[in-house]
Design an enzyme around this catalytic site. Structure first.
Site, mmCIF file in Angstrom:
data_model
loop_
_atom_site.group_PDB
_atom_site.id
_atom_site.type_symbol
_atom_site.label_atom_id
_atom_site.label_comp_id
_atom_site.label_asym_id
_atom_site.label_seq_id
_atom_site.Cartn_x
_atom_site.Cartn_y
_atom_site.Cartn_z
ATOM 1 N N VAL A 105 49.268 48.206 33.586
ATOM 2 C CA VAL A 105 48.450 49.150 34.266
ATOM 3 C C VAL A 105 48.249 49.036 35.669
ATOM 4 O O VAL A 105 48.062 47.784 36.215
ATOM 5 C CB VAL A 105 46.844 49.131 33.707
ATOM 6 C CG1 VAL A 105 45.958 50.119 34.385
ATOM 7 C CG2 VAL A 105 46.952 49.355 32.287
ATOM 8 N N CYS A 106 48.526 50.177 36.505
ATOM 9 C CA CYS A 106 48.630 50.080 37.958
ATOM 10 C C CYS A 106 49.423 48.805 38.383
ATOM 11 O O CYS A 106 50.469 48.681 38.127
ATOM 12 C CB CYS A 106 46.994 49.771 38.418
ATOM 13 S SG CYS A 106 46.217 50.215 39.843
#
Length: 240
Positions: A105-106
């Site tokens: 994520v990210c």
């Protein structure tokens, strides 16, 4: 899809300076996956603070984590401190080697990149760091969620919820993922259409770029150094 009867060990990485929603957004999904054990792992079992000061506590240390079926690597400004952390990068490599799913994520994608795991892989990350993906040997894909084999990448922050739901569907089927979505009442109706660089007003985008200029410059330097260490000959791209 994992057989319904197979118990899953799901683990998330926690570190100082994490962006908490990269962790807690997916937590809302991953913790609801049936017949699974979900745990959060840090370098130690001591509490850490997210980039805005929220205190978070791991369930156990990295050393105490079992072999994971699902590995979740969040991002945040604290990602920079892990880019040369042999203990964390080695743990990610070992866990990823045996996992059936790896979920980034990210800017967790940059941590995975520093571990040497993005070479030739389709990936995405936060818009401010998207241009750095080729330095880790990745193929940048400008989408909110990108699936490449066992890997799922979420572009950033709230996209982690979308990616986690996609992961839940991969693991337990669409109906399970839909039930989780319903329990979460996840039906976004944002008040503004300003959630991407393409849709945000120009003045807002420029303010956002200025606000991340320092960390972006730091990430660029780190990415170039890691690329050299990994033997990836890709010229540095200009910042978004």
């Amino acid at each position: 899809m994992i057989p319904h009867g197979a118990h899953l060990q799901i683990g998330s990485l926690l570190f100082e300076g994490i962006d908490q929603i990269d962790l807690t957004g997916p937590f809302e999904v991953l913790s609801r996956i049936p017949n699974a054990t979900y745990r959060i792992y840090g370098k130690t079992a001591a509490p850490v603070r997210d980039l805005k000061g929220l205190r978070l506590t791991p369930d156990a240390s990295l050393a105490d984590a079992p072999p994971l079926d699902v590995l979740h690597v969040p991002g945040g400004y604290g990602q920079e401190a892990l880019m040369d952390d042999a203990e964390v990068l080695g743990w990610i490599r070992r866990q990823a080697a045996g996992a059936c799913s790896i979920f980034s994520v990210c800017t967790g994608a940059l941590i995975c990149g520093a571990a040497g795991l993005l070479k030739g892989r389709r990936a995405t990350t936060h818009w401010s760091a998207f241009h750095l993906l080729p330095l880790f040997g990745a193929i940048p894909v400008d989408e909110r969620v990108v699936v490449d084999g066992a890997w799922i990448f979420a572009a950033g922050v709230t996209a982690g919820i979308d990616g986690a739901l996609r992961l839940a569907a991969e693991l337990r089927g669409d109906e399970v993922a839909q039930a989780i979505q319903l329990h979460m009442v996840y039906a976004p109706e944002p008040p503004f259409n300003s959630g991407t660089p393409e849709t945000a007003p120009a003045v807002i985008l420029e303010q956002a770029r200025r606000s991340v200029r320092a960390i972006t410059a730091q990430r660029e330097q780190t990415a170039q150094r890691v690329a050299a260490k990994l033997g990836i000959a890709v010229p540095a791209a200009g910042a978004e």
